[in-house]
Scaffold this motif. Structure first.
Motif, PDB file in Angstrom:
ATOM      1  N   CYS A 114       0.870  -1.132  -0.039  1.00 51.95           N
ATOM      2  CA  CYS A 114       0.109  -0.032   0.022  1.00 51.95           C
ATOM      3  C   CYS A 114       0.962   1.212  -0.018  1.00 51.95           C
ATOM      4  O   CYS A 114       1.748   1.378   0.953  1.00 51.95           O
ATOM      5  CB  CYS A 114      -0.891  -0.131   1.298  1.00 51.95           C
ATOM      6  SG  CYS A 114      -1.875   1.596   1.569  1.00 51.95           S
ATOM      7  N   CYS A 173       0.153   3.700   3.245  1.00 53.33           N
ATOM      8  CA  CYS A 173       0.507   3.433   4.611  1.00 53.33           C
ATOM      9  C   CYS A 173       1.579   2.276   4.789  1.00 53.33           C
ATOM     10  O   CYS A 173       1.799   1.973   5.890  1.00 53.33           O
ATOM     11  CB  CYS A 173      -0.817   3.119   5.172  1.00 53.33           C
ATOM     12  SG  CYS A 173      -1.251   1.193   5.158  1.00 53.33           S
ATOM     13  N   GLY A 203       0.981  -0.646   4.457  1.00 53.84           N
ATOM     14  CA  GLY A 203       0.418  -2.005   4.668  1.00 53.84           C
ATOM     15  C   GLY A 203       0.504  -3.103   3.602  1.00 53.84           C
ATOM     16  O   GLY A 203       0.586  -2.656   2.424  1.00 53.84           O
ATOM     17  N   CYS A 225      -6.214  -2.471   1.281  1.00 52.01           N
ATOM     18  CA  CYS A 225      -5.179  -2.451   2.279  1.00 52.01           C
ATOM     19  C   CYS A 225      -5.783  -3.127   3.655  1.00 52.01           C
ATOM     20  O   CYS A 225      -6.571  -2.572   4.267  1.00 52.01           O
ATOM     21  CB  CYS A 225      -4.823  -0.991   2.388  1.00 52.01           C
ATOM     22  SG  CYS A 225      -3.463  -0.958   3.734  1.00 52.01           S
ATOM     23  N   CYS A 253      -4.967   0.087   6.235  1.00 50.59           N
ATOM     24  CA  CYS A 253      -5.807   1.474   6.259  1.00 50.59           C
ATOM     25  C   CYS A 253      -7.052   1.364   5.517  1.00 50.59           C
ATOM     26  O   CYS A 253      -7.778   2.292   5.662  1.00 50.59           O
ATOM     27  CB  CYS A 253      -4.983   2.439   5.695  1.00 50.59           C
ATOM     28  SG  CYS A 253      -4.825   2.536   3.580  1.00 50.59           S
TER      29      CYS A 253
END
Ligand SMILES: [Zn+2]
Length: 139
Positions: free
Chosen positions: A114, A117, A119, A128, A131
């Motif tokens: 991601c 973030c 992630g 994700c 987030c």
């Protein structure tokens, strides 16, 4: 879940699925440790996988190591993954065979990372796990 600096090669399943980005690994409750992670809890449909068992019977770990690759068993799963998730497990296998699993996972890490973030974007729902943002087409 945050994306690790490096996805371990044990997260590459015999069939070509990247276990790191699997919904069953990313869920918080009762999560799967990964197909080839010894001693780890396994997702229900993967614990009795015909592909994994087939590879084991042939004395190999990965489908792409087989002379029959891609066979009917992997083609049916590949088709469902292409249609539902836009991922080709057969292509994953060929890439891992040509470039090594580590190199494949390096590329795949970028694909499922991601950008917002850091992630892990779930390969199954495109969202994700950290987030909740949806991966955009072609990102
Ligand atoms: Zn995110």
């Amino acid at each position: 879940m945050k994306m690790p600096e490096k996805i371990g090669t044990e997260m590459f399943a015999p069939c070509g699925v990247n276990c790191q980005a699997c919904y069953a690994h990313l869920r918080t409750k009762d999560n799967c440790g990964g197909c080839l992670v010894s001693g780890a809890k396994k997702r229900g449909s993967c614990s009795s996988c015909i592909r994994k068992n087939c590879a084991a019977e042939k004395g190999i770990t990965y489908c792409y190591e087989c002379d029959d690759f891609p066979c009917r068993k992997i083609k049916s799963l590949d088709k469902s993954y292409r249609l539902r998730y836009g991922i080709s497990l057969i292509d994953n296998g060929f890439t891992a065979r040509e470039k090594t699993i580590g190199e494949f996972l390096k590329q795949d890490r970028e694909y499922f990372l991601c950008k917002e973030c850091g992630g892990i974007i779930c390969e199954h729902n495109g969202t994700c796990s950290e987030c909740g943002i949806k991966k955009e087409e072609g990102q």
